[in-house]
Write a protein that holds these residues in place. Structure first.
Motif, PDB file in Angstrom:
ATOM      1  N   MET A  74       0.832  -1.204   0.000  1.00 43.42           N
ATOM      2  CA  MET A  74       0.000   0.000   0.000  1.00 43.42           C
ATOM      3  C   MET A  74       0.864   1.251   0.000  1.00 43.42           C
ATOM      4  O   MET A  74       0.603   2.203  -0.745  1.00 43.42           O
ATOM      5  CB  MET A  74      -0.903   0.000   1.232  1.00 43.42           C
ATOM      6  CG  MET A  74      -1.727   1.260   1.397  1.00 43.42           C
ATOM      7  SD  MET A  74      -2.534   1.355   2.991  1.00 43.42           S
ATOM      8  CE  MET A  74      -1.124   1.528   4.079  1.00 43.42           C
ATOM      9  N   GLU A  75       1.915   1.267   0.802  1.00 42.91           N
ATOM     10  CA  GLU A  75       2.806   2.420   0.846  1.00 42.91           C
ATOM     11  C   GLU A  75       3.504   2.623  -0.490  1.00 42.91           C
ATOM     12  O   GLU A  75       3.695   3.759  -0.936  1.00 42.91           O
ATOM     13  CB  GLU A  75       3.820   2.258   1.977  1.00 42.91           C
ATOM     14  CG  GLU A  75       3.184   2.397   3.348  1.00 42.91           C
ATOM     15  CD  GLU A  75       4.103   1.978   4.476  1.00 42.91           C
ATOM     16  OE1 GLU A  75       5.235   1.519   4.214  1.00 42.91           O
ATOM     17  OE2 GLU A  75       3.669   2.104   5.641  1.00 42.91           O
ATOM     18  N   ALA A  76       3.891   1.528  -1.170  1.00 42.93           N
ATOM     19  CA  ALA A  76       4.519   1.642  -2.491  1.00 42.93           C
ATOM     20  C   ALA A  76       3.531   2.231  -3.498  1.00 42.93           C
ATOM     21  O   ALA A  76       3.904   3.092  -4.309  1.00 42.93           O
ATOM     22  CB  ALA A  76       5.014   0.273  -2.954  1.00 42.93           C
ATOM     23  N   ARG A  77       2.284   1.781  -3.480  1.00 47.26           N
ATOM     24  CA  ARG A  77       1.267   2.340  -4.385  1.00 47.26           C
ATOM     25  C   ARG A  77       1.046   3.819  -4.109  1.00 47.26           C
ATOM     26  O   ARG A  77       0.961   4.631  -5.038  1.00 47.26           O
ATOM     27  CB  ARG A  77      -0.054   1.580  -4.247  1.00 47.26           C
ATOM     28  CG  ARG A  77      -0.042   0.187  -4.818  1.00 47.26           C
ATOM     29  CD  ARG A  77      -1.430  -0.407  -4.882  1.00 47.26           C
ATOM     30  NE  ARG A  77      -2.146  -0.423  -3.615  1.00 47.26           N
ATOM     31  CZ  ARG A  77      -2.064  -1.383  -2.703  1.00 47.26           C
ATOM     32  NH1 ARG A  77      -1.288  -2.442  -2.928  1.00 47.26           N
ATOM     33  NH2 ARG A  77      -2.754  -1.321  -1.583  1.00 47.26           N
ATOM     34  N   ASN A  78       0.978   4.172  -2.848  1.00 48.89           N
ATOM     35  CA  ASN A  78       0.775   5.583  -2.509  1.00 48.89           C
ATOM     36  C   ASN A  78       1.956   6.435  -2.943  1.00 48.89           C
ATOM     37  O   ASN A  78       1.779   7.576  -3.376  1.00 48.89           O
ATOM     38  CB  ASN A  78       0.528   5.737  -1.008  1.00 48.89           C
ATOM     39  CG  ASN A  78      -0.849   5.286  -0.608  1.00 48.89           C
ATOM     40  OD1 ASN A  78      -1.756   5.225  -1.444  1.00 48.89           O
ATOM     41  ND2 ASN A  78      -1.021   4.982   0.668  1.00 48.89           N
ATOM     42  N   ALA A  79       3.169   5.887  -2.850  1.00 48.77           N
ATOM     43  CA  ALA A  79       4.351   6.624  -3.307  1.00 48.77           C
ATOM     44  C   ALA A  79       4.278   6.857  -4.813  1.00 48.77           C
ATOM     45  O   ALA A  79       4.586   7.959  -5.296  1.00 48.77           O
ATOM     46  CB  ALA A  79       5.620   5.863  -2.948  1.00 48.77           C
ATOM     47  N   LYS A  80       3.848   5.840  -5.583  1.00 52.73           N
ATOM     48  CA  LYS A  80       3.695   6.006  -7.032  1.00 52.73           C
ATOM     49  C   LYS A  80       2.644   7.061  -7.346  1.00 52.73           C
ATOM     50  O   LYS A  80       2.831   7.894  -8.235  1.00 52.73           O
ATOM     51  CB  LYS A  80       3.292   4.687  -7.690  1.00 52.73           C
ATOM     52  CG  LYS A  80       4.391   3.667  -7.772  1.00 52.73           C
ATOM     53  CD  LYS A  80       3.906   2.402  -8.450  1.00 52.73           C
ATOM     54  CE  LYS A  80       4.966   1.340  -8.485  1.00 52.73           C
ATOM     55  NZ  LYS A  80       4.492   0.092  -9.114  1.00 52.73           N
ATOM     56  N   ARG A  81       1.527   7.024  -6.627  1.00 53.74           N
ATOM     57  CA  ARG A  81       0.455   7.994  -6.856  1.00 53.74           C
ATOM     58  C   ARG A  81       0.933   9.416  -6.585  1.00 53.74           C
ATOM     59  O   ARG A  81       0.693  10.331  -7.373  1.00 53.74           O
ATOM     60  CB  ARG A  81      -0.744   7.695  -5.953  1.00 53.74           C
ATOM     61  CG  ARG A  81      -1.488   6.453  -6.333  1.00 53.74           C
ATOM     62  CD  ARG A  81      -2.663   6.230  -5.379  1.00 53.74           C
ATOM     63  NE  ARG A  81      -3.315   4.984  -5.682  1.00 53.74           N
ATOM     64  CZ  ARG A  81      -3.462   3.975  -4.843  1.00 53.74           C
ATOM     65  NH1 ARG A  81      -3.001   4.066  -3.612  1.00 53.74           N
ATOM     66  NH2 ARG A  81      -4.068   2.872  -5.215  1.00 53.74           N
ATOM     67  N   SER A  82       1.597   9.611  -5.462  1.00 53.87           N
ATOM     68  CA  SER A  82       2.031  10.965  -5.123  1.00 53.87           C
ATOM     69  C   SER A  82       3.135  11.449  -6.055  1.00 53.87           C
ATOM     70  O   SER A  82       3.175  12.633  -6.417  1.00 53.87           O
ATOM     71  CB  SER A  82       2.466  11.048  -3.665  1.00 53.87           C
ATOM     72  OG  SER A  82       3.472  10.123  -3.388  1.00 53.87           O
ATOM     73  N   GLU A  83       4.025  10.565  -6.483  1.00 53.86           N
ATOM     74  CA  GLU A  83       5.070  10.951  -7.447  1.00 53.86           C
ATOM     75  C   GLU A  83       4.436  11.386  -8.769  1.00 53.86           C
ATOM     76  O   GLU A  83       4.813  12.397  -9.356  1.00 53.86           O
ATOM     77  CB  GLU A  83       6.040   9.790  -7.662  1.00 53.86           C
ATOM     78  CG  GLU A  83       7.236  10.128  -8.518  1.00 53.86           C
ATOM     79  CD  GLU A  83       8.128  11.180  -7.884  1.00 53.86           C
ATOM     80  OE1 GLU A  83       8.697  11.993  -8.629  1.00 53.86           O
ATOM     81  OE2 GLU A  83       8.258  11.187  -6.653  1.00 53.86           O
ATOM     82  N   HIS A  84       3.455  10.626  -9.228  1.00 56.28           N
ATOM     83  CA  HIS A  84       2.737  10.970 -10.463  1.00 56.28           C
ATOM     84  C   HIS A  84       2.007  12.306 -10.301  1.00 56.28           C
ATOM     85  O   HIS A  84       1.993  13.133 -11.225  1.00 56.28           O
ATOM     86  CB  HIS A  84       1.744   9.861 -10.822  1.00 56.28           C
ATOM     87  CG  HIS A  84       0.955  10.134 -12.047  1.00 56.28           C
ATOM     88  ND1 HIS A  84       1.510  10.071 -13.306  1.00 56.28           N
ATOM     89  CD2 HIS A  84      -0.342  10.499 -12.224  1.00 56.28           C
ATOM     90  CE1 HIS A  84       0.585  10.376 -14.201  1.00 56.28           C
ATOM     91  NE2 HIS A  84      -0.550  10.635 -13.565  1.00 56.28           N
ATOM     92  N   PHE A  85       1.427  12.545  -9.131  1.00 53.51           N
ATOM     93  CA  PHE A  85       0.718  13.791  -8.878  1.00 53.51           C
ATOM     94  C   PHE A  85       1.678  14.978  -8.890  1.00 53.51           C
ATOM     95  O   PHE A  85       1.356  16.041  -9.426  1.00 53.51           O
ATOM     96  CB  PHE A  85      -0.010  13.714  -7.540  1.00 53.51           C
ATOM     97  CG  PHE A  85      -0.746  14.961  -7.188  1.00 53.51           C
ATOM     98  CD1 PHE A  85      -1.939  15.271  -7.825  1.00 53.51           C
ATOM     99  CD2 PHE A  85      -0.266  15.828  -6.226  1.00 53.51           C
ATOM    100  CE1 PHE A  85      -2.634  16.421  -7.510  1.00 53.51           C
ATOM    101  CE2 PHE A  85      -0.947  16.983  -5.902  1.00 53.51           C
ATOM    102  CZ  PHE A  85      -2.140  17.284  -6.546  1.00 53.51           C
ATOM    103  N   LYS A  86       2.875  14.798  -8.323  1.00 53.72           N
ATOM    104  CA  LYS A  86       3.864  15.874  -8.316  1.00 53.72           C
ATOM    105  C   LYS A  86       4.303  16.224  -9.731  1.00 53.72           C
ATOM    106  O   LYS A  86       4.527  17.393 -10.050  1.00 53.72           O
ATOM    107  CB  LYS A  86       5.084  15.485  -7.479  1.00 53.72           C
ATOM    108  CG  LYS A  86       4.817  15.474  -5.993  1.00 53.72           C
ATOM    109  CD  LYS A  86       6.040  14.994  -5.233  1.00 53.72           C
ATOM    110  CE  LYS A  86       5.737  14.805  -3.761  1.00 53.72           C
ATOM    111  NZ  LYS A  86       6.880  14.240  -3.036  1.00 53.72           N
TER     112      LYS A  86
END
Length: 98
Positions: A74-86
């Motif tokens: 879950m933390e890895a998915r959230n990191a991908k999401r936030s990186e994409h958002f940035k």
């Protein structure tokens, strides 16, 4: 025939105060408190040590590891999401679409 009873604010406050003081007298008296306000006592028959008794939850280490693994994913998915958002300014929930 029904009667209507009107209660004034002062009478209501008095009734509540009386109920609270009467209720306090019926509460646990704290004869075996470890500290003020810490008066929990086990029921009769509850063991001193839970481990190895019938109250022991006996958690399976494999099940606990599954939860830790799912949290890391879950933390890895959230990191991908936030990186994409940035990078793009768009929030994408589905990681497979990134």
């Amino acid at each position: 025939m029904t009667k209507t009873i009107r209660i004034t604010g002062a009478a209501l406050v008095g009734a509540v105060a009386l109920a609270l003081t009467a209720g306090g007298a019926l509460a646990y008296d704290g004869t075996k408190c470890k500290a003020p306000g810490n008066c929990w006592e086990p029921k009769p028959g509850y063991p001193e040590k839970v481990k190895g008794s019938k109250y022991d939850p006996k958690h399976d280490p494999k099940e606990i590891a599954k939860q830790a693994e799912s949290e890391r994913a879950m933390e890895a998915r959230n990191a991908k999401r936030s990186e994409h958002f940035k990078k793009t300014g768009k929030w994408v929930y589905d990681v497979s679409k990134i």
